[in-house]
Scaffold this motif. Structure first.
Motif, PDB file in Angstrom:
ATOM      1  N   LYS A  23      37.467  38.939  41.958  1.00 39.57           N
ATOM      2  CA  LYS A  23      38.364  39.193  40.830  1.00 39.57           C
ATOM      3  C   LYS A  23      39.401  38.083  40.840  1.00 39.57           C
ATOM      4  O   LYS A  23      40.047  37.855  41.860  1.00 39.57           O
ATOM      5  CB  LYS A  23      39.029  40.558  40.962  1.00 39.57           C
ATOM      6  N   PRO A  38      35.053  46.392  47.007  1.00 38.60           N
ATOM      7  CA  PRO A  38      34.553  46.249  45.646  1.00 38.60           C
ATOM      8  C   PRO A  38      33.631  47.399  45.233  1.00 38.60           C
ATOM      9  O   PRO A  38      32.785  47.846  46.000  1.00 38.60           O
ATOM     10  CB  PRO A  38      33.809  44.923  45.663  1.00 38.60           C
ATOM     11  N   MET A  78      37.366  40.737  47.398  1.00 35.72           N
ATOM     12  CA  MET A  78      37.932  42.071  47.279  1.00 35.72           C
ATOM     13  C   MET A  78      37.811  42.801  48.600  1.00 35.72           C
ATOM     14  O   MET A  78      36.931  42.517  49.402  1.00 35.72           O
ATOM     15  CB  MET A  78      37.217  42.851  46.183  1.00 35.72           C
ATOM     16  N   TRP A  79      38.702  43.763  48.826  1.00 39.54           N
ATOM     17  CA  TRP A  79      38.683  44.565  50.041  1.00 39.54           C
ATOM     18  C   TRP A  79      37.567  45.596  49.993  1.00 39.54           C
ATOM     19  O   TRP A  79      36.848  45.789  50.961  1.00 39.54           O
ATOM     20  CB  TRP A  79      40.021  45.291  50.211  1.00 39.54           C
ATOM     21  N   GLU A 104      38.395  46.636  42.171  1.00 39.72           N
ATOM     22  CA  GLU A 104      38.961  46.841  43.512  1.00 39.72           C
ATOM     23  C   GLU A 104      39.304  48.318  43.677  1.00 39.72           C
ATOM     24  O   GLU A 104      40.052  48.877  42.891  1.00 39.72           O
ATOM     25  CB  GLU A 104      40.223  45.992  43.691  1.00 39.72           C
TER      26      GLU A 104
END
Length: 122
Positions: A42, A50, A47-48, A61
């Protein structure tokens, strides 16, 4: 060949992209239902946690701050080298302060000797 990004039944990225080869007969790519060719990023960033919205065809996210903090874990204690560097820096500062004090005391003594040599008058 292309990269595809598989996700689980809930839509969360499985963590590793896979390589997909075209069908030998048609030359077309057949992406499985639980995967996409859209990378889980993104604004150019990873992303942590996704999650793929299949209707909008985009990754979202889903990690909140509590989740992110849980992945960080405790901070590593300083290494012996880091402790020695900090101790060295402190000692260097103390040495500089001592040298300044010595110089100011030497000037004070010199001024006193000069004053005595002039007959004790300031």
């Amino acid at each position: 060949m292309i990269q595809i990004y598989p996700y689980d039944s809930e839509g969360f990225f499985l963590g590793q992209p896979e390589t997909l080869y075209p069908d030998p007969g048609t030359g077309q790519y057949k992406i499985p239902e639980n995967a996409t060719s859209i990378p889980p990023v993104k604004d150019g960033q990873g992303m942590w946690r996704p999650w793929f919205d299949s209707e909008k065809q985009e990754w979202i996210e889903k990690a909140d701050q509590e989740y992110k903090d849980s992945l960080k874990g405790p901070a590593d204690p300083p290494s012996a080298l880091d402790e020695l560097k900090a101790q060295h820096a402190l000692t260097t500062v103390q040495l500089a302060e001592s040298q300044n004090l010595i110089e100011s005391q030497a000037k004070m003594i010199s001024d006193l000797f000069l004053m005595m040599a002039e007959g004790g008058k300031a």
